[in-house]
Motif scaffolding. Structure first.
Motif, PDB file in Angstrom:
ATOM      1  N   ILE A 185      -1.538  49.938  30.486  1.00 35.09           N
ATOM      2  CA  ILE A 185      -0.194  49.322  31.039  1.00 35.09           C
ATOM      3  C   ILE A 185      -0.530  48.492  32.133  1.00 35.09           C
ATOM      4  CG2 ILE A 185       1.962  50.001  31.631  1.00 35.09           C
ATOM      5  CD1 ILE A 185       1.603  52.756  30.646  1.00 35.09           C
ATOM      6  N   ALA A 256       7.864  60.670  32.692  1.00 38.86           N
ATOM      7  CA  ALA A 256       6.829  60.783  31.730  1.00 38.86           C
ATOM      8  C   ALA A 256       5.592  61.099  32.527  1.00 38.86           C
ATOM      9  CB  ALA A 256       7.095  59.698  30.897  1.00 38.86           C
ATOM     10  N   MET A 257       5.416  62.166  33.307  1.00 37.20           N
ATOM     11  CA  MET A 257       4.647  62.408  33.802  1.00 37.20           C
ATOM     12  C   MET A 257       3.158  62.755  33.129  1.00 37.20           C
ATOM     13  SD  MET A 257       5.526  62.365  37.257  1.00 37.20           S
ATOM     14  CE  MET A 257       4.391  63.445  38.173  1.00 37.20           C
ATOM     15  N   ALA A 258       2.233  62.036  33.478  1.00 35.12           N
ATOM     16  CA  ALA A 258       0.696  62.661  32.462  1.00 35.12           C
ATOM     17  C   ALA A 258       0.416  63.988  33.195  1.00 35.12           C
ATOM     18  CB  ALA A 258      -0.093  61.557  32.984  1.00 35.12           C
TER      19      ALA A 258
HETATM   20  C1  LIG Z   1       0.524  59.021  35.267  1.00 40.41           C
HETATM   21  O1  LIG Z   1       0.221  58.192  34.341  1.00 40.41           O
HETATM   22  C2  LIG Z   1       1.155  58.532  33.597  1.00 40.41           C
HETATM   23  C3  LIG Z   1       0.886  57.466  32.209  1.00 40.41           C
HETATM   24  O2  LIG Z   1       0.884  56.277  33.081  1.00 40.41           O
HETATM   25  C4  LIG Z   1       2.550  58.702  33.821  1.00 40.41           C
HETATM   26  O3  LIG Z   1       3.433  58.692  32.964  1.00 40.41           O
HETATM   27  C5  LIG Z   1       2.833  59.421  35.068  1.00 40.41           C
HETATM   28  O4  LIG Z   1       4.118  59.111  35.759  1.00 40.41           O
HETATM   29  C6  LIG Z   1       1.813  59.008  36.026  1.00 40.41           C
HETATM   30  N1  LIG Z   1       1.782  60.115  36.983  1.00 40.41           N
HETATM   31  C7  LIG Z   1       1.762  61.308  36.491  1.00 40.41           C
HETATM   32  C8  LIG Z   1       1.785  62.248  37.821  1.00 40.41           C
HETATM   33  O5  LIG Z   1       1.671  61.830  35.569  1.00 40.41           O
END
Ligand SMILES: *[C@@H]1O[C@H](CO)[C@@H](O)[C@H](O)[C@H]1NC(C)=O
Ligand SMILES: *[C@@H]1O[C@H](CO)[C@@H](O)[C@H](O)[C@H]1NC(C)=O
Length: 272
Positions: A185, A256-258
């Motif tokens: 991204i 959309a936390m990873a």
């Molecule tokens: C980590 O990366 C993902 C994808 O970019 C994003 O959705 C997310 O907000 C980021 N931070 C966390 C804590 O997941």
């Protein structure tokens, strides 16, 4: 100027003027281009109670506070006394050691993820200052201490010669081997897509699953809003976001936390 040339330049010029306006008015609105986060604010003196320390000690503490997102306004307003420190860190062994350590931790985590085999187990990378380094460009701007020239930045992007961070390239390839869908991204705009694709390949990156840029519809979004929007889009498409790998906290928060985030070091500039 030939008509074809002016048509070609139009998107860049409008992008430039919008970014510039946002920058000079100190608006919090940021355009979805890498250039917008390449605008270091002027460094200044601070009365932060730490003047008694030697520069090396003080600047280590300062950098730690930036990387842990605790620095507050010291993140954007870099202490003048750390100018040499930032240069030494960026051009020396400092960032290499830190990025090696980060990639090591990331790979260890990656190996714990169950890959379903449907191509939807995703790893999200930021682009500038994470996979690619614009250090050759930033040398002309005192490693973030001098206000950048956006025209020259766009020229630099078009050259497509930004080198890979070696640790990030190695990790990228290891993740590909493990079966992750690699998603990039970028804060750059669609206008820079073809140069960016060329640059990635020149630097050794191939086989990404998605490469997302800011689009016209994203104009005016803050960087964190842009990144959240793109991630939500990916989740809707069925991707499982296992990790974030970015040099800016604004790309590591939001919706959309990873499952896990990895903060790549960058003392040169901070995006709110
Ligand atoms: C980590 O990366 C993902 C994808 O970019 C994003 O959705 C997310 O907000 C980021 N931070 C966390 C804590 O997941
Ligand atoms: C910015 O860079 C462009 C392209 O290299 C150059 O023509 C221009 O003079 C520069 N502007 C300033 C203010 O230095």
């Amino acid at each position: 100027m030939a008509p074809s040339a002016s048509l070609l330049l139009l998107p860049l010029i409008s992008l430039f003027s919008l970014i510039f306006t946002a920058a000079v008015s100190e608006s919090t609105i940021q355009l979805p281009t890498a250039a917008s986060h390449h605008l270091p604010t002027a460094a200044s003196h601070h009365h932060d109670g730490a003047v008694a320390y030697d520069d090396d000690v003080y600047c280590d503490s300062w950098r730690l506070s930036v990387e842990t997102n605790n620095a507050g306004d010291l993140a954007s307003n870099k202490p003048l006394r750390c100018r040499q420190y930032v240069e030494d860190y960026m051009t020396g062994i400092g960032i290499q050691a830190d990025s090696d350590m980060l990639a090591y931790a990331a790979l260890a985590y990656a190996k714990t993820v169950d890959i379903a085999g449907d191509g939807k187990d995703a790893w999200v990378f930021d682009l500038d200052e994470t996979l690619l380094t614009n250090l050759p460009y930033f040398r002309d701007y005192e490693f973030g201490y001098k206000t950048v020239n956006l025209t020259a930045y766009f020229d630099w992007v078009e050259m497509a010669v930004a080198p890979a961070f070696p640790a990030s390239l190695k990790l990228y390839n290891e993740l590909k081997e493990l079966g992750f869908a690699l998603i990039i991204i970028s804060g750059r705009g669609e206008a820079q897509r073809s140069a960016t694709e060329r640059n990635l390949v020149n630097a050794g990156f191939t086989g990404w699953d998605r490469l997302l840029f800011g689009e016209k519809a994203d104009t005016g979004l803050q960087m964190r809003e842009l990144k959240s929007k793109k991630r939500l889009q990916l989740v809707k498409e069925g991707y499982r976001l296992h990790a974030n790998y970015s040099h800016q906290w604004c790309s590591l928060v939001g919706e959309a936390m990873a499952t896990k985030s990895f903060k790549f070091p960058n003392p040169m500039y901070y995006v709110p």
